[in-house]
Scaffold this active site. Sequence first.
Site, short mmCIF file in Angstrom:
data_model
loop_
_atom_site.label_atom_id
_atom_site.label_comp_id
_atom_site.label_asym_id
_atom_site.label_seq_id
_atom_site.Cartn_x
_atom_site.Cartn_y
_atom_site.Cartn_z
N GLY A 79 0.84 -1.21 0.00
CA GLY A 79 0.00 0.00 0.00
C GLY A 79 0.87 1.25 0.00
O GLY A 79 1.88 1.29 0.68
N ASP A 87 0.22 1.92 8.99
CA ASP A 87 -0.23 1.17 10.17
C ASP A 87 0.79 1.20 11.32
O ASP A 87 0.45 0.86 12.45
CB ASP A 87 -0.50 -0.30 9.79
CG ASP A 87 -1.80 -0.45 9.00
OD1 ASP A 87 -2.42 0.59 8.68
OD2 ASP A 87 -2.18 -1.59 8.70
N ARG A 91 -25.56 13.39 18.23
CA ARG A 91 -25.46 12.05 17.64
C ARG A 91 -24.21 11.32 18.15
O ARG A 91 -23.25 11.95 18.58
CB ARG A 91 -25.26 12.17 16.12
CG ARG A 91 -26.50 12.50 15.38
CD ARG A 91 -26.15 12.78 13.93
NE ARG A 91 -27.35 12.99 13.16
CZ ARG A 91 -27.38 13.69 12.03
NH1 ARG A 91 -26.27 14.25 11.55
NH2 ARG A 91 -28.51 13.83 11.37
N GLY A 108 -5.97 0.22 9.96
CA GLY A 108 -5.25 -0.50 11.01
C GLY A 108 -5.70 -1.94 10.96
O GLY A 108 -6.72 -2.30 11.51
N GLU A 122 -10.22 -0.62 11.53
CA GLU A 122 -10.91 -1.56 10.62
C GLU A 122 -10.68 -3.03 11.00
O GLU A 122 -11.51 -3.88 10.68
CB GLU A 122 -10.44 -1.33 9.18
CG GLU A 122 -8.94 -1.57 9.05
CD GLU A 122 -8.38 -1.39 7.65
OE1 GLU A 122 -9.14 -1.09 6.73
OE2 GLU A 122 -7.16 -1.57 7.52
N HIS A 132 -9.10 5.36 2.32
CA HIS A 132 -7.83 5.72 1.67
C HIS A 132 -7.45 7.18 1.81
O HIS A 132 -6.33 7.55 1.44
CB HIS A 132 -7.85 5.29 0.21
CG HIS A 132 -7.80 3.80 0.05
ND1 HIS A 132 -8.92 3.02 0.06
CD2 HIS A 132 -6.75 2.96 -0.07
CE1 HIS A 132 -8.57 1.75 -0.06
NE2 HIS A 132 -7.26 1.69 -0.14
N GLN A 149 -6.69 8.44 4.36
CA GLN A 149 -5.55 8.38 5.30
C GLN A 149 -4.23 8.07 4.60
O GLN A 149 -3.16 8.27 5.14
CB GLN A 149 -5.80 7.31 6.37
CG GLN A 149 -7.01 7.61 7.22
CD GLN A 149 -7.56 6.35 7.87
OE1 GLN A 149 -7.25 6.07 9.02
NE2 GLN A 149 -8.37 5.60 7.15
N ARG A 150 -4.32 7.51 3.40
CA ARG A 150 -3.09 7.14 2.71
C ARG A 150 -2.63 8.22 1.74
O ARG A 150 -1.55 8.12 1.15
CB ARG A 150 -3.31 5.82 1.96
CG ARG A 150 -3.45 4.61 2.88
CD ARG A 150 -2.41 3.57 2.56
NE ARG A 150 -2.53 3.11 1.21
CZ ARG A 150 -3.12 1.97 0.86
NH1 ARG A 150 -3.63 1.18 1.77
NH2 ARG A 150 -3.18 1.62 -0.39
O1 F6P Z 1 -1.27 -1.83 5.29
C1 F6P Z 1 -1.73 -0.55 5.14
C2 F6P Z 1 -3.19 -0.53 4.82
O2 F6P Z 1 -3.54 0.81 4.62
C3 F6P Z 1 -4.10 -1.21 5.85
O3 F6P Z 1 -4.39 -0.40 6.96
C4 F6P Z 1 -5.30 -1.55 5.02
O4 F6P Z 1 -6.01 -2.64 5.56
C5 F6P Z 1 -4.71 -1.90 3.71
O5 F6P Z 1 -3.48 -1.22 3.61
C6 F6P Z 1 -5.61 -1.55 2.55
O6 F6P Z 1 -5.01 -1.96 1.39
P1 F6P Z 1 -5.54 -1.66 -0.09
O7 F6P Z 1 -5.22 -0.25 -0.39
O8 F6P Z 1 -4.77 -2.58 -0.95
O9 F6P Z 1 -6.99 -1.92 -0.10
#
Ligand code: F6P
Length: 343
Positions: A11, A128, A163, A171, A223, A273, A275-276
């Site tokens: 990822g 993570d 709410r 994670g 998650e 995503h 977060q990424r």
């Molecule tokens: O390992 C990092 C991560 O962001 C995890 O938290 C998540 O479960 C996974 O990658 C999601 O991966 P993908 O982007 O392949 O769906």
Amino acid sequence: MTKIGILTGGGDCPGLNPVIRAVVRKGLNEGYEVVGIKNGWKGLIENDITALNLESVSGILPKGGTILGTSRTNPYKKEGDLQKLKDNYKKFGLDALIAVGGEDTLGVATKLIQDGIKNIVGVPKTIDNDISATDYSFGFDTALNTAMECIDKLHTTAESHHRIIVVEVMGRYAGWIAIEAGIAGGADVILIPEIHIDIEEICSIIKKRHERGKLFSIVVVAEGAKFKEGSLITQEQRLDEFGHVRLGGIGETLAEEIEKRTGYETRVSVLGHIQRGGTPTAFDRVLGTRFGVRAVELVKYKKFGRMVALVGNKIIDVPIEEAVRALKTVDMELYEIAKVFFG
Ligand code: F6P
């Protein structure tokens, strides 16, 4: 001339480009030729590489993602791929390879070392933050700050509408984002994969808040968190090449249960995503830069089979094997601190 390759696998996360830039800049300073392998291990299998020079890394420091692309390709999955990878490694004339990745990418690196491709150096990445032997992997700090900002935003709307809002963060096996974003964002309950969810206890915390006049609550859930006797909640059962399911959905299930048991309106926000992505924080830019420069030094001093790591405020190197042996889960002392603020 020494020729080094760099790849980014698994990822993506913010901070990968600062590492690539640092490897290229330091590598060129050392008089090395640097090439980028596209899309993780896939590029080595499919013969997809590109030359990297000053121009290719100019301006990439603040950019999220990776200019090299990434994939979850596992060369040990499909018959014949390992041989293709080995043949290409030889064909490209690589003297060393810098593998930037998490437990899966670095796990492949460990196997390749045993299978004869010995000149590998590892660099730990993952939002993570679950790689052992390093206090932090880059990407985590940016994801954490993104999650915290989202929790801040959800807080005001939860309060206005009286709410409960369940915030699902990433994670998979470790709840580092949940615990730290939850503490930083003032969550009322934090649920992590390390501790099974006790729905009765959560509802009782929320009810007590209502009794003292707090008609809203923020519940942060990773998650990968599970109910006491339940299994992981997934979006689909299909496995990726490393045997992982696609997670997501625990927030929805939890919200339904909370609403059913408390009678309070409960909504869900899945950060996913988001977060990424985005520009890396200063911390991740500096860490990625330090890791990249040190990785080239490991190549220079032929310290192969090692991974760069941050311990305290020092960059050290450790055997890659040590880093992938077990995942680094949330420190229970930190969890106890978070618990002080539950309710
Ligand atoms: O390992 C990092 C991560 O962001 C995890 O938290 C998540 O479960 C996974 O990658 C999601 O991966 P993908 O982007 O392949 O769906």
